[in-house]
Write a protein that holds these residues in place. Structure first.
Motif, PDB file in Angstrom:
ATOM      1  N   UNK A  79       0.779  -1.108   0.154  1.00 34.32           N
ATOM      2  CA  UNK A  79       0.006  -0.124  -0.068  1.00 34.32           C
ATOM      3  C   UNK A  79       1.038   1.292   0.029  1.00 34.32           C
ATOM      4  N   UNK A  80       0.545   1.936  -0.975  1.00 34.50           N
ATOM      5  CA  UNK A  80       1.298   3.461  -0.944  1.00 34.50           C
ATOM      6  C   UNK A  80       0.101   4.441  -1.250  1.00 34.50           C
ATOM      7  N   UNK A  81      -0.173   5.076  -0.578  1.00 37.57           N
ATOM      8  CA  UNK A  81      -1.154   6.230  -0.989  1.00 37.57           C
ATOM      9  C   UNK A  81      -1.233   7.232   0.150  1.00 37.57           C
ATOM     10  N   UNK A  82      -0.717   7.041   1.261  1.00 40.61           N
ATOM     11  CA  UNK A  82      -0.647   7.994   2.567  1.00 40.61           C
ATOM     12  C   UNK A  82      -0.397   9.271   2.008  1.00 40.61           C
ATOM     13  N   UNK A  83       0.858   9.402   1.251  1.00 40.66           N
ATOM     14  CA  UNK A  83       1.409  11.009   1.015  1.00 40.66           C
ATOM     15  C   UNK A  83       1.118  11.283  -0.573  1.00 40.66           C
ATOM     16  N   UNK A  84       0.159  10.691  -1.398  1.00 41.03           N
ATOM     17  CA  UNK A  84      -0.046  11.229  -2.499  1.00 41.03           C
ATOM     18  C   UNK A  84      -1.571  11.114  -2.977  1.00 41.03           C
ATOM     19  N   UNK A  85      -2.292  10.072  -2.082  1.00 39.89           N
ATOM     20  CA  UNK A  85      -3.782  10.174  -2.315  1.00 39.89           C
ATOM     21  C   UNK A  85      -4.212   9.008  -3.540  1.00 39.89           C
ATOM     22  N   UNK A  86      -5.372   8.883  -3.805  1.00 34.20           N
ATOM     23  CA  UNK A  86      -5.885   7.986  -5.022  1.00 34.20           C
ATOM     24  C   UNK A  86      -5.659   8.927  -6.097  1.00 34.20           C
ATOM     25  N   UNK A  87      -4.435   8.605  -6.845  1.00 32.40           N
ATOM     26  CA  UNK A  87      -4.321   9.209  -8.170  1.00 32.40           C
ATOM     27  C   UNK A  87      -4.702   8.531  -9.590  1.00 32.40           C
ATOM     28  N   UNK A  88      -5.863   7.667  -9.215  1.00 37.64           N
ATOM     29  CA  UNK A  88      -6.623   7.166 -10.391  1.00 37.64           C
ATOM     30  C   UNK A  88      -5.583   6.305 -11.102  1.00 37.64           C
ATOM     31  N   UNK A  89      -5.445   6.389 -12.580  1.00 37.39           N
ATOM     32  CA  UNK A  89      -4.500   5.422 -13.400  1.00 37.39           C
ATOM     33  C   UNK A  89      -3.083   5.628 -12.994  1.00 37.39           C
ATOM     34  N   UNK A  90      -2.532   6.656 -12.057  1.00 38.13           N
ATOM     35  CA  UNK A  90      -1.229   6.402 -11.687  1.00 38.13           C
ATOM     36  C   UNK A  90      -0.918   5.848 -10.423  1.00 38.13           C
ATOM     37  N   UNK A  91      -2.058   5.317  -9.583  1.00 35.48           N
ATOM     38  CA  UNK A  91      -1.594   4.442  -8.282  1.00 35.48           C
ATOM     39  C   UNK A  91      -0.822   3.395  -8.407  1.00 35.48           C
ATOM     40  N   UNK A  92      -1.175   2.383  -9.440  1.00 39.03           N
ATOM     41  CA  UNK A  92      -0.036   1.386  -9.617  1.00 39.03           C
ATOM     42  C   UNK A  92       1.237   1.603  -9.914  1.00 39.03           C
ATOM     43  N   UNK A  93       1.418   2.510 -10.902  1.00 29.79           N
ATOM     44  CA  UNK A  93       3.044   2.702 -11.219  1.00 29.79           C
ATOM     45  C   UNK A  93       3.582   3.696 -10.298  1.00 29.79           C
ATOM     46  N   UNK A  94       2.939   4.427  -9.340  1.00 35.85           N
ATOM     47  CA  UNK A  94       3.494   5.077  -8.201  1.00 35.85           C
ATOM     48  C   UNK A  94       3.813   3.993  -7.035  1.00 35.85           C
ATOM     49  N   UNK A  95       3.089   3.268  -6.992  1.00 35.68           N
ATOM     50  CA  UNK A  95       3.143   2.094  -5.858  1.00 35.68           C
ATOM     51  C   UNK A  95       4.589   1.316  -6.405  1.00 35.68           C
ATOM     52  N   UNK A  96       4.483   0.895  -7.742  1.00 35.52           N
ATOM     53  CA  UNK A  96       5.621  -0.136  -8.066  1.00 35.52           C
ATOM     54  C   UNK A  96       6.711   0.684  -7.846  1.00 35.52           C
ATOM     55  N   UNK A  97       6.925   2.105  -8.195  1.00 37.27           N
ATOM     56  CA  UNK A  97       7.960   3.026  -8.100  1.00 37.27           C
ATOM     57  C   UNK A  97       8.556   2.914  -6.735  1.00 37.27           C
ATOM     58  N   UNK A  98       7.928   2.882  -5.858  1.00 34.95           N
ATOM     59  CA  UNK A  98       8.149   3.090  -4.391  1.00 34.95           C
ATOM     60  C   UNK A  98       8.533   1.859  -3.992  1.00 34.95           C
ATOM     61  N   UNK A  99       7.603   0.856  -3.989  1.00 29.48           N
ATOM     62  CA  UNK A  99       8.085  -0.641  -3.955  1.00 29.48           C
ATOM     63  C   UNK A  99       9.430  -0.958  -4.386  1.00 29.48           C
ATOM     64  N   UNK A 100       9.964  -0.429  -5.466  1.00 27.68           N
ATOM     65  CA  UNK A 100      11.181  -0.899  -6.177  1.00 27.68           C
ATOM     66  C   UNK A 100      12.201  -0.021  -5.281  1.00 27.68           C
ATOM     67  N   UNK A 101      11.950   1.078  -4.722  1.00 22.06           N
ATOM     68  CA  UNK A 101      12.929   2.087  -4.026  1.00 22.06           C
ATOM     69  C   UNK A 101      13.106   1.100  -2.731  1.00 22.06           C
ATOM     70  N   UNK A 102      12.201   0.246  -2.210  1.00 20.27           N
ATOM     71  CA  UNK A 102      12.067  -0.380  -0.908  1.00 20.27           C
ATOM     72  C   UNK A 102      12.641  -1.900  -1.396  1.00 20.27           C
TER      73      UNK A 102
END
Length: 333
Positions: A283-306
């Protein structure tokens, strides 16, 4: 030939709308109530003159820089948005020019919301496997904030603006496996902006304020939350099971699940219903919100950093349409 994700970047506008800001606007909604229910502390909002296409350009430029991508290598643009700058021309054509990409580059828009990233991966894979393209710039960008009534405290607490850019290619860190896609247009009016396009071109000016002080207007985004929640609980478990089946996998074969980041309450219901362990559910939304079609790529980007992108990863997008789609990414160990 196979198709892969080779790089992902994302862009957020400068203006931040925090829960404290929302509490100042809507005193009846305290910070704790907002955060505990939707799992979001802040979201980013595009400026009045900043469009989804502006953000798409910024996301693409970040992708090129962060991944050392030569612009000359791009031979196709896929652009997913529900907030285009114009009805015509196609925004992807304008993006080609702004980015200085070759005129031999193909370009098209497609209109999808929360399932858009998964659908875009399916389109990109099809283009690569058919030999039409080899390096696809796949961009998602939304400015839902421009569709929200200023007094719509519920939706303003959920949605944020953002853009993502991915390079889909013949090599990369995540192979794109098989898909399960679905549609049920009977739910169209449960998440809709009714005016502005060809059917209802003029504004309706039909604003009503209900007993909860919530606004209802054909001129702004309307979401029937209970219906969306019911649709999600019904369709997403079936979607996940179908995705596992078409890829010949079981739950024990999956290292991580990355769903559309709708809101914390909904995601936790889905996780428990599917019996997914918390450590398998990103789950990665606390600091960006529901960004519609961008939620999955944002989450993937952050998961990759982790360093969490390894093994088999299930993606599931679902929402406005109704539309849903899922796939598995096979990432390098």
């Amino acid at each position: 030939m196979k198709a892969y994700i080779k790089g992902i970047s994302y862009f957020l506008p400068e203006e931040v709308l925090t829960n404290e800001d929302l509490s100042n606007i809507f005193p009846e909604w305290n910070v704790e109530k907002i955060s505990s229910k939707v799992g979001i502390s802040k979201r980013f909002v595009s400026s009045p003159n900043q469009t989804a296409l502006d953000m798409a350009e910024s996301a693409a430029q970040k992708l090129f820089v962060e991944n050392n991508i030569e612009k000359s290598s791009i031979d196709f643009i896929l652009y997913c948005t529900q907030s285009p700058d114009y009805f015509l021309p196609t925004s992807a054509c304008i993006l080609q020019d702004r980015l200085g990409l070759a005129t031999e580059c193909g370009a098209l828009d497609f209109n999808l919301g929360c399932s858009g990233y998964v659908y875009g991966l399916a389109l990109a894979k099809g283009l690569i496997l058919s030999g039409v393209a080899r390096n696809i710039l796949f961009v998602t960008s939304e400015t839902y904030s421009k569709y929200l009534h200023p007094q719509d405290k519920r939706n303003r607490s959920i949605f944020g603006d953002a853009a993502s850019a991915s390079l889909i290619s013949t090599d990369g860190f995540a192979e794109i496996l098989n898909f399960d896609l679905g549609t049920d247009g009977s739910g169209a009016e449960n998440l809709i902006v009714k005016t502005g396009a060809a059917k209802n071109k003029e504004k309706a000016e039909d604003l009503l304020i209900d007993e909860h002080q919530d606004p209802h207007s054909s001129d702004y985004l309307f979401m029937e939350g209970s219906e969306i929640f019911s649709f999600t609980l019904q369709r997403v478990p079936e979607l996940v099971n179908n995705v596992l089946t078409v890829n010949g996998m079981k739950n024990e074969d999956i290292d991580l699940y990355v769903f559309h980041q709708a809101n914390k309450y909904m995601l936790e219901h889905l996780r428990k219903k599917l019996k997914i362990a918390p450590e398998q559910f990103y789950i990665y939304m606390e600091n960006v919100g529901n960004t519609v079609s961008s939620t999955i790529p944002i989450a993937l980007c952050e998961a990759n950093k982790e360093e969490k992108l390894f093994g088999n990863i299930v993606l599931a997008g679902f929402g406005v349409g109704y539309s849903w789609g899922g796939t598995v990414l096979k990432c390098r160990k």
